[in-house]
Design an enzyme around this catalytic site. Sequence first.
Site, mmCIF file in Angstrom:
data_model
loop_
_atom_site.group_PDB
_atom_site.id
_atom_site.type_symbol
_atom_site.label_atom_id
_atom_site.label_comp_id
_atom_site.label_asym_id
_atom_site.label_seq_id
_atom_site.Cartn_x
_atom_site.Cartn_y
_atom_site.Cartn_z
ATOM 1 N N LEU A 1 50.303 64.207 3.773
ATOM 2 C CA LEU A 1 51.360 63.737 4.675
ATOM 3 C C LEU A 1 51.132 64.241 6.096
ATOM 4 C CD1 LEU A 1 54.767 63.805 2.771
ATOM 5 C CD2 LEU A 1 53.539 61.842 3.686
ATOM 6 N N HIS A 2 50.002 63.925 6.657
ATOM 7 C CA HIS A 2 49.764 64.251 8.062
ATOM 8 C C HIS A 2 50.618 63.348 8.937
ATOM 9 C CE1 HIS A 2 45.780 66.685 8.229
ATOM 10 N NE2 HIS A 2 46.681 67.236 7.452
ATOM 11 N N ALA A 3 50.390 63.442 10.241
ATOM 12 C CA ALA A 3 51.269 62.763 11.185
ATOM 13 C C ALA A 3 51.401 61.265 10.915
ATOM 14 C CB ALA A 3 50.770 63.004 12.605
#
Lengths: 96, 130
Positions: A21-23
């Site tokens: 769940l990166h940017a």
Amino acid sequence: MSETQQPRAEATVTLTNDVGLHARPAVRLTQTAAKFSSRIELALGNQSEWHDAKSVVKVMRLKAKQGSEVRFRAEGDDADAAIRSIVDLVERHFDG
Amino acid sequence: MSDGTVAIGIVSHSPDVARGAAEMVRQMVGTSVDVGWTGGNADGGLGTDAAQILSVIEQIWTPAGVVMLVDLGGAEMNTEAAIEMLPADRQATVRIANAPIVEGAVTSGTMASTGADLEAVVAAAEEFGG
């Protein structure tokens, strides 16, 4: 005494995309969650704390990595559709 | 929500920073949100210029409102000055978010893309610091 029960739905997914769940995935998740009127929350793996899936800041703060298990729950009239849409997004690796 | 999509304005002392932050919003959030940016002074050096900021606000303004992300000192003062140059009935629809510009631009842009109202979009930018 009867309480009014809102429809509920939940699902557990494993993040299989490259970065978790990166940017960018967090933005996609938030945008998807916001399409539904239901309250939508997520929690990491075995953690008991739930977070608002419509807040991109809260989603990013989870720092969920690839391979993480994430639980989603929704409550509201479109709870089922919301969870299906989110699971679909995760399975598409947050693409589009 | 009926007024459309809140727009995002970015003001940095550096045109490269402002352009880069705007590009991050476009790539990460998509093109459903109007993003304007300006940076540098009238001589091409580091700085900000109230007239340029006003021009950006006028380009992206919508009835839904505009959230401004600004960097240091003069950027905020000149943005406030630019807002004061707007017609009186538009001034309250342009808000300066108390947030770092890159992070605030992406988080507020994300919220704007969902059709959220001005208060919610400002809050999304400011939540980053909280």
